[in-house]
Each structure stands twice: as C-alpha cells, then as structure tokens.
Design a protein around this motif. Structure first.
Motif, PDB file in Angstrom:
ATOM      1  N   PRO A 145       0.826  -1.215   0.000  1.00  0.00           N
ATOM      2  CA  PRO A 145       0.000   0.000   0.000  1.00  0.00           C
ATOM      3  C   PRO A 145       0.859   1.262   0.000  1.00  0.00           C
ATOM      4  N   PRO A 147       0.936   4.657   1.759  1.00  0.00           N
ATOM      5  CA  PRO A 147       0.331   5.422   2.852  1.00  0.00           C
ATOM      6  C   PRO A 147       0.681   6.905   2.801  1.00  0.00           C
ATOM      7  N   TYR A 192       0.161   0.641   9.556  1.00  0.00           N
ATOM      8  CA  TYR A 192      -0.847   1.340   8.754  1.00  0.00           C
ATOM      9  C   TYR A 192      -1.996   0.360   8.553  1.00  0.00           C
ATOM     10  N   PRO A 194      -5.694  -0.615   7.295  1.00  0.00           N
ATOM     11  CA  PRO A 194      -6.717  -0.193   6.321  1.00  0.00           C
ATOM     12  C   PRO A 194      -8.119  -0.308   6.900  1.00  0.00           C
ATOM     13  N   SER A 196     -10.558  -1.478   4.983  1.00  0.00           N
ATOM     14  CA  SER A 196     -11.186  -2.335   3.984  1.00  0.00           C
ATOM     15  C   SER A 196     -10.694  -3.762   4.185  1.00  0.00           C
ATOM     16  N   CYS A 199      -7.807  -5.011   1.761  1.00  0.00           N
ATOM     17  CA  CYS A 199      -6.479  -4.378   1.738  1.00  0.00           C
ATOM     18  C   CYS A 199      -5.580  -4.957   2.818  1.00  0.00           C
ATOM     19  N   CYS A 221     -11.348  -7.310   8.440  1.00  0.00           N
ATOM     20  CA  CYS A 221     -10.946  -5.916   8.620  1.00  0.00           C
ATOM     21  C   CYS A 221     -12.127  -5.029   8.258  1.00  0.00           C
TER      22      CYS A 221
END
Length: 231
Positions: A145, A147, A192, A194, A196, A199, A221
């Motif tokens: 990802p 961030p 970090y 998420p 979702s 992710c 999540c």
C-alpha cells in the motif's frame, strides 16, 4: 552486492514449501537508483528490506570487484541457499572491521546463471554456491500500500479506528523478522491499518542503514467504533 547479516532474517517470511518454487526463495534486486532490496513472501505476507549499501571498494580483494553494483541486477535466490549464505559471517568479523559484517554476492551478470555468496574475517574466506531459482518471482510492487496520504492523529479530533483480525503467530514472526532485518531503532515499527477487508496491513521499520516494509492480509478488517465494541 553487499548484504548485511541482519537482512538474512527476511527468510522467515518466505514460503517454507519446496513445492512453491517461486515463493520458496528470496528476491534480490536493485531499483533504478541502484539501491539494493531483498523481498520474501509466502503468499500471506510480504517483507521487503532496502538498505544503504557499504562501499564495495572498502572490502578486501577480490570482493571489492566482484561485489560492485550492477545496474538492473535481479535474481531469485532459493531459500536454502539464502539461509546458508546468512551463516557465512562469523561473529568476530564485524568486530574486526564493520564492513566484514556483510555477505558479498557477485554481480558479474545482470541475470546470473550461478550465485556465489562469500564472506571473510580476513583469516579465512567462506563461500556457498547455488543456482538461481528457475521460476519467475511474482510481481509484488502493487501489493504494498501507499500510505502517503495524510494520517489522522488524535489531535485532529476523534479518530476512526479499524478492527483488524490477523493470524497472531504470523504477525509476531513478521514483526520480529522486520525488526531484526532492519535493526530497527528502539525496536519500533509503524502500523498502517486499512479500513477495507480487501487491503493488507502495512508495517514499516527504519534502522540505522536499512528500511523495511511488510504487508499482512487480514482475516477480517472493517470499520468499527470504540463505543460499539464496549456496548
């Protein structure tokens, strides 16, 4: 390429299954700026470590020539060979000269057909040879990802929390590998999370000369408020 002994801890995140040839390995490559990186994944998590490489010219001959950087260098190292290479540095070597805490990998070809790892403590040279993994390493860049967006803090007002379920053993092992591979300052990592369930969670760490990123796919999540969890 000069690989710090600490980076070999990344092996914990590779697939420990000989049937999964591409993942039962560690990927070594240089980015467009020549910065070296090691990547390992078992399909459930991924760990990438990039480090500030010691100058090859400071190594004793012949390592000063064979370990010199080569543009676009990339190779997939079988896990067994990677583990064996990590054992080449003996404890006293780094105390003699810090540069000797590295394992040297020859970069005589952009995509070598043979791998030669070596290390020395000035008294003896130890080396291990292996063939590169045959399978093409899976693309991984798009999995990590980004961030770079603004991260909210408590000073911005009530934060939004994420409820995240991950495999505890997987998380603990990944955190330990990331911490050791980067020699993270104060043993600290940054998470970090998420909002979702599609992710991965991103974990980063920074050490004196290396930075690392790891990703772990969640079991569940989703967004949740603290109050609703206490209700």
């Amino acid at each position: 390429m000069l690989i710090p002994k600490s980076v070999f801890h990344i092996a914990k995140c590779a697939a420990n299954d000989n049937a999964r040839y591409a993942l039962n390995a560690v990927r070594l490559e240089r980015d467009t700026a020549g910065v070296p990186a090691a990547i390992a994944t078992d399909g459930k998590r991924l760990l990438e470590v990039r480090w500030a490489e010691d100058p090859a010219k400071e190594m004793p001959a012949p390592f000063d020539q064979t370990a010199a950087p080569r543009a676009n260098f990339a190779v997939t190292v079988p896990l067994a060979a990677w583990v064996a290479a990590g054992k080449l540095v003996v404890g006293k070597a780094r105390r003699v000269r810090p540069i000797l805490g590295n394992v040297a990998l020859e970069e005589t070809a952009e995509k070598p057909d043979a791998l030669r790892f070596a290390a020395t403590d000035l008294d003896a040279v130890r080396h291990t040879d292996a063939g590169p993994a045959d399978d093409v390493y899976p693309p991984y860049q798009h999995i990590i990802p980004d961030p770079s967006g603004r991260v909210a803090s408590c000073e911005d007002g009530p934060p939004t929390y994420a409820r995240l379920r991950v495999n505890a053993a997987l998380l603990a092992e990944t955190l330990d590998a990331l911490r050791k591979a980067t020699d993270a300052k104060e043993d600290a990592v940054t998470l970090y999370v998420p909002l979702s369930d599609t992710c991965p969670m991103l974990i980063t760490a920074r050490g004196p000369a290396a930075v690392g990123r790891a990703v772990i796919m969640p079991i569940v999540c989703k967004e949740a408020s603290y109050e609703s969890e206490l209700a």
